[in-house]
Design a protein around this motif. Structure first.
Motif, PDB file in Angstrom:
ATOM      1  N   ARG A 179       0.833  -1.202   0.000  1.00  0.00           N
ATOM      2  CA  ARG A 179       0.000   0.000   0.000  1.00  0.00           C
ATOM      3  C   ARG A 179       0.866   1.249   0.000  1.00  0.00           C
ATOM      4  O   ARG A 179       1.901   1.311   0.668  1.00  0.00           O
ATOM      5  CB  ARG A 179      -0.911   0.010   1.228  1.00  0.00           C
ATOM      6  CG  ARG A 179      -1.564   1.364   1.503  1.00  0.00           C
ATOM      7  CD  ARG A 179      -2.527   1.347   2.642  1.00  0.00           C
ATOM      8  NE  ARG A 179      -3.840   0.900   2.196  1.00  0.00           N
ATOM      9  CZ  ARG A 179      -4.734   1.665   1.574  1.00  0.00           C
ATOM     10  NH1 ARG A 179      -4.437   2.918   1.291  1.00  0.00           N
ATOM     11  NH2 ARG A 179      -5.894   1.188   1.217  1.00  0.00           N
TER      12      ARG A 179
ATOM     13  N   ALA B 299      -2.814   8.532   0.331  1.00  0.00           N
ATOM     14  CA  ALA B 299      -3.282   8.578  -1.051  1.00  0.00           C
ATOM     15  C   ALA B 299      -2.386   9.516  -1.853  1.00  0.00           C
ATOM     16  O   ALA B 299      -2.123  10.643  -1.436  1.00  0.00           O
ATOM     17  CB  ALA B 299      -4.734   9.046  -1.121  1.00  0.00           C
TER      18      ALA B 299
ATOM     19  N   TRP C  96     -12.533   5.952 -11.900  1.00  0.00           N
ATOM     20  CA  TRP C  96     -12.409   6.636 -10.607  1.00  0.00           C
ATOM     21  C   TRP C  96     -10.962   6.965 -10.309  1.00  0.00           C
ATOM     22  O   TRP C  96     -10.653   7.489  -9.233  1.00  0.00           O
ATOM     23  CB  TRP C  96     -12.979   5.761  -9.493  1.00  0.00           C
ATOM     24  CG  TRP C  96     -14.428   5.440  -9.663  1.00  0.00           C
ATOM     25  CD1 TRP C  96     -14.965   4.304 -10.196  1.00  0.00           C
ATOM     26  CD2 TRP C  96     -15.542   6.266  -9.312  1.00  0.00           C
ATOM     27  NE1 TRP C  96     -16.333   4.377 -10.206  1.00  0.00           N
ATOM     28  CE2 TRP C  96     -16.721   5.575  -9.667  1.00  0.00           C
ATOM     29  CE3 TRP C  96     -15.655   7.533  -8.730  1.00  0.00           C
ATOM     30  CZ2 TRP C  96     -17.994   6.101  -9.457  1.00  0.00           C
ATOM     31  CZ3 TRP C  96     -16.912   8.066  -8.520  1.00  0.00           C
ATOM     32  CH2 TRP C  96     -18.063   7.346  -8.883  1.00  0.00           C
TER      33      TRP C  96
ATOM     34  N   ARG D 256      -8.496   4.820  -9.907  1.00  0.00           N
ATOM     35  CA  ARG D 256      -7.787   3.803  -9.129  1.00  0.00           C
ATOM     36  C   ARG D 256      -6.836   3.005 -10.012  1.00  0.00           C
ATOM     37  O   ARG D 256      -7.207   2.537 -11.085  1.00  0.00           O
ATOM     38  CB  ARG D 256      -8.775   2.831  -8.478  1.00  0.00           C
ATOM     39  CG  ARG D 256      -9.702   3.423  -7.440  1.00  0.00           C
ATOM     40  CD  ARG D 256     -10.554   2.312  -6.828  1.00  0.00           C
ATOM     41  NE  ARG D 256     -11.464   2.796  -5.806  1.00  0.00           N
ATOM     42  CZ  ARG D 256     -12.754   3.089  -6.023  1.00  0.00           C
ATOM     43  NH1 ARG D 256     -13.266   2.954  -7.249  1.00  0.00           N
ATOM     44  NH2 ARG D 256     -13.520   3.512  -5.035  1.00  0.00           N
TER      45      ARG D 256
ATOM     46  N   PRO E 255      -2.947  -0.171  -4.103  1.00  0.00           N
ATOM     47  CA  PRO E 255      -3.762   0.537  -3.110  1.00  0.00           C
ATOM     48  C   PRO E 255      -3.137   1.869  -2.700  1.00  0.00           C
ATOM     49  O   PRO E 255      -1.943   1.950  -2.406  1.00  0.00           O
ATOM     50  CB  PRO E 255      -3.793  -0.441  -1.925  1.00  0.00           C
ATOM     51  CG  PRO E 255      -3.545  -1.790  -2.530  1.00  0.00           C
ATOM     52  CD  PRO E 255      -2.601  -1.539  -3.674  1.00  0.00           C
TER      53      PRO E 255
ATOM     54  N   TYR F 180      -3.352   6.608  -7.258  1.00  0.00           N
ATOM     55  CA  TYR F 180      -4.388   6.997  -8.228  1.00  0.00           C
ATOM     56  C   TYR F 180      -3.715   7.758  -9.374  1.00  0.00           C
ATOM     57  O   TYR F 180      -2.611   8.278  -9.243  1.00  0.00           O
ATOM     58  CB  TYR F 180      -5.443   7.891  -7.555  1.00  0.00           C
ATOM     59  CG  TYR F 180      -6.080   7.257  -6.344  1.00  0.00           C
ATOM     60  CD1 TYR F 180      -7.314   6.615  -6.429  1.00  0.00           C
ATOM     61  CD2 TYR F 180      -5.438   7.286  -5.102  1.00  0.00           C
ATOM     62  CE1 TYR F 180      -7.895   6.026  -5.312  1.00  0.00           C
ATOM     63  CE2 TYR F 180      -6.009   6.699  -3.982  1.00  0.00           C
ATOM     64  CZ  TYR F 180      -7.239   6.066  -4.093  1.00  0.00           C
ATOM     65  OH  TYR F 180      -7.804   5.477  -2.985  1.00  0.00           O
TER      66      TYR F 180
ATOM     67  N   ALA G  79     -13.368   8.538  -4.977  1.00  0.00           N
ATOM     68  CA  ALA G  79     -12.739   7.240  -4.758  1.00  0.00           C
ATOM     69  C   ALA G  79     -11.826   7.273  -3.537  1.00  0.00           C
ATOM     70  O   ALA G  79     -11.833   6.350  -2.714  1.00  0.00           O
ATOM     71  CB  ALA G  79     -11.950   6.827  -5.994  1.00  0.00           C
TER      72      ALA G  79
ATOM     73  N   ASP H 280     -12.375   4.919  -0.404  1.00  0.00           N
ATOM     74  CA  ASP H 280     -11.378   3.900  -0.086  1.00  0.00           C
ATOM     75  C   ASP H 280     -10.798   4.092   1.307  1.00  0.00           C
ATOM     76  O   ASP H 280     -10.402   3.122   1.963  1.00  0.00           O
ATOM     77  CB  ASP H 280     -10.234   3.935  -1.106  1.00  0.00           C
ATOM     78  CG  ASP H 280     -10.695   3.591  -2.509  1.00  0.00           C
ATOM     79  OD1 ASP H 280     -11.806   3.042  -2.646  1.00  0.00           O
ATOM     80  OD2 ASP H 280      -9.956   3.877  -3.467  1.00  0.00           O
TER      81      ASP H 280
END
Length: 526
Positions: A169, A189, A352, A354, A358, A361, A395, A399
């Motif tokens: 991630r 993110a 979105w 993604r 994880p 984006y 998103a 998420d």
């Protein structure tokens, strides 16, 4: 390890239409946002977009959302994701409305927005600003809104790697400042909105920032890319002699308003090439110009706009570029030639934003949503950036992310890198319009011979490493696709093969950091 460290809920890499749209929506949702840019906030690709935004607003007789979808699919050569096309096109009117609410001023005639038509479009549906300065106006509005919102902008910093934990991630971003100081932004993110990789080629419409950093970063983080071989060459870039770097664009809307392409003898040559003649899709026009130049032994073709009324007022940017080059488009044809313009492929995402990693984006030109397929329909790029830029924030919110970020695993300190001049020379000679097996192999060998393994210590090093990776990835995909489709033209395989090659090619990097084309090529619906 670092000279500085900071935190955020969302890190946006890039300051174009997709990145700033996302940053504004994220800030409005209460997220802590940091925008990271290599130069100033106004130095991305968006400002150079001349034509406009392709969108159906319901006030043009005979046009419809279904027609816009059909035109996009027709241009894409069978490789579009139909669901993605429908999603982006149908979300366009709302996205444009919200952009106008943020202050963007489009050209109007009375109470309705003015429209133009570009290649591949069956109707006048492209809204524009400042005549031929749409990107500059979109950028102006979004930059002003970003400053008004007080969003943190970290300019003069180049993104190096996405930081991941032991589960894979994303937990942050490693970056380098202009003075070489390394730092980390810890965040659950990271949005890549870095644009394309036009600087792979010696002549391009792209600014110096378009070096493929985002695609390279995503590949190194474990993401998959697709459609990388489909590099769109804009048919009409102002030709002023051999040149390297960004070249002035002559917007497709000039042909939309009635200008005609002619060869050196003055012959109009597009009528026999495509039913829409000069308004054929970009891949068709660029290939036709290239063929005609070869047949006539000319360095350029000529765009005759002398019959257009009010040219200087309608196309002030093009007019100024021509006059600066000593050309009067009111009385003489404009010399034009194709140049690298747009990457139809990129990091595989859904609509979105993604990726398969994880917390990572992507939106805009850096991403492959399936909207463009093998060839982008004119003025669908700003549309995609607006739509996905909005959707990606939803998103990110849906998420979520770990409340406590775990320690990142250190990325590989050294990566393959070749001199930029070697890469651009090889790609321009053998991987532009018209490719064959021997040329692609020769380009790959030349770049490989010039490649060393090194740890980038500044922006130039990061960019050159990205261009090296992208060059080898494009060459691998182009060598694997043994057909001609969209803006990928193989002179040794001139036909389209819908039996064996009607699928997108996926690319990822192996353990040594080298790009490989996956054997199960088909990319599923986004």
């Amino acid at each position: 390890m670092t000279g500085w460290e900071a935190g955020a809920d969302l890190v946006v890499v890039g300051s174009g239409v997709a990145g700033l749209t996302a940053a504004l929506d994220a800030a409005a949702a209460g997220l802590r946002v940091v925008v990271v840019t290599k130069d100033g906030i106004t130095e991305g690709s968006t400002r150079w977009a001349q034509g406009g935004v392709a969108v159906v607003l319901g006030d043009v007789a005979g046009d419809s959302l279904d027609a816009h979808v059909a035109d996009t699919l027709a241009a894409g050569g069978g490789l579009n994701d139909a669901a993605a096309v429908g999603t982006v096109v149908r979300a366009g009117p709302g996205a444009v409305r919200r952009l106008r609410e943020r202050g963007a001023l489009f050209d109007a005639r009375g109470s309705r927005l003015d429209r133009t038509r570009e290649g591949g479009h069956s109707a006048y549906r492209v809204v524009h600003a400042g005549g031929d300065a749409t990107g500059a106006e979109v950028e102006r509005a979004l930059v002003a809104a970003t400053r008004d919102a007080g969003i943190t902008v970290l300019d003069g910093h180049v993104a190096v790697d996405a930081l991941r934990d032991v589960t894979g991630r994303v937990v942050g971003l490693a970056a380098l400042a202009d003075d070489g100081t390394a730092g980390v932004l810890r965040a659950p993110a990271v949005l890549l909105a870095t644009g394309g990789y036009g600087q792979l080629y010696a002549s391009t419409t792209n600014p110096p920032t378009s070096t493929g950093d985002g695609v390279a970063l995503a590949l190194r983080a474990g993401a998959v890319a697709a459609d990388l071989e489909f590099v769109q060459f804009h048919p009409t870039v102002l030709w002023t002699g051999p040149a390297v770097g960004r070249r002035p664009l002559v917007t497709e809307a000039v042909r939309g308003e009635g200008a005609i392409l002619r060869d050196r003898a003055g012959t109009a040559f597009m009528a026999g090439v495509h039913p829409r003649a000069d308004l054929a899709p970009r891949d068709v026009v660029a290939a036709a110009i290239t063929r005609r130049m070869a047949e006539t032994g000319s360095d350029c073709a000529f765009l005759d706009a002398t019959a257009l009324e009010g040219f200087a007022a309608r196309f002030p940017t093009v007019y100024a570029s021509c006059r600066e080059a000593g050309i009067d488009p009111l009385t003489e044809p404009i010399p034009v030639t194709p140049a690298a313009h747009y990457a139809c492929g990129g990091v595989v995402t859904d609509t979105w934003g993604r990726t398969g990693v994880p917390g990572l984006y992507a939106a805009g030109e850096v991403a492959r949503t399936g909207l463009h397929g093998a060839n982008r329909l004119a003025s669908n790029s700003l549309l995609e950036g607006l739509v996905v830029g909005e959707r990606v924030v939803r998103a990110v919110l849906a998420d979520g992310g770990p409340a406590v970020l775990s320690a990142p695993v250190e990325p590989a300190p050294a990566v393959p890198v070749a001199a930029r001049a070697v890469v651009q020379r090889a790609m321009s000679a053998s991987a532009a319009i018209g490719r064959d097996a021997s040329g692609l192999a020769g380009a790959s060998d030349a770049i490989e011979a010039a490649t060393v393994t090194a740890a980038p210590v500044d922006r130039t090093g990061v960019e050159d490493a990205a261009l090296t990776l992208l060059a080898q990835a494009v060459l691998a995909a182009a060598g694997t696709r043994r057909e001609s489709r969209g803006c990928h033209v193989r002179t040794d395989f001139p036909g389209r093969d819908d039996v064996h090659q009607n699928a997108s090619l996926r690319v990822r990097v192996d353990g040594a950091g080298r790009p490989v084309v996956l054997s199960d090529a088909l990319v599923g619906a986004a």
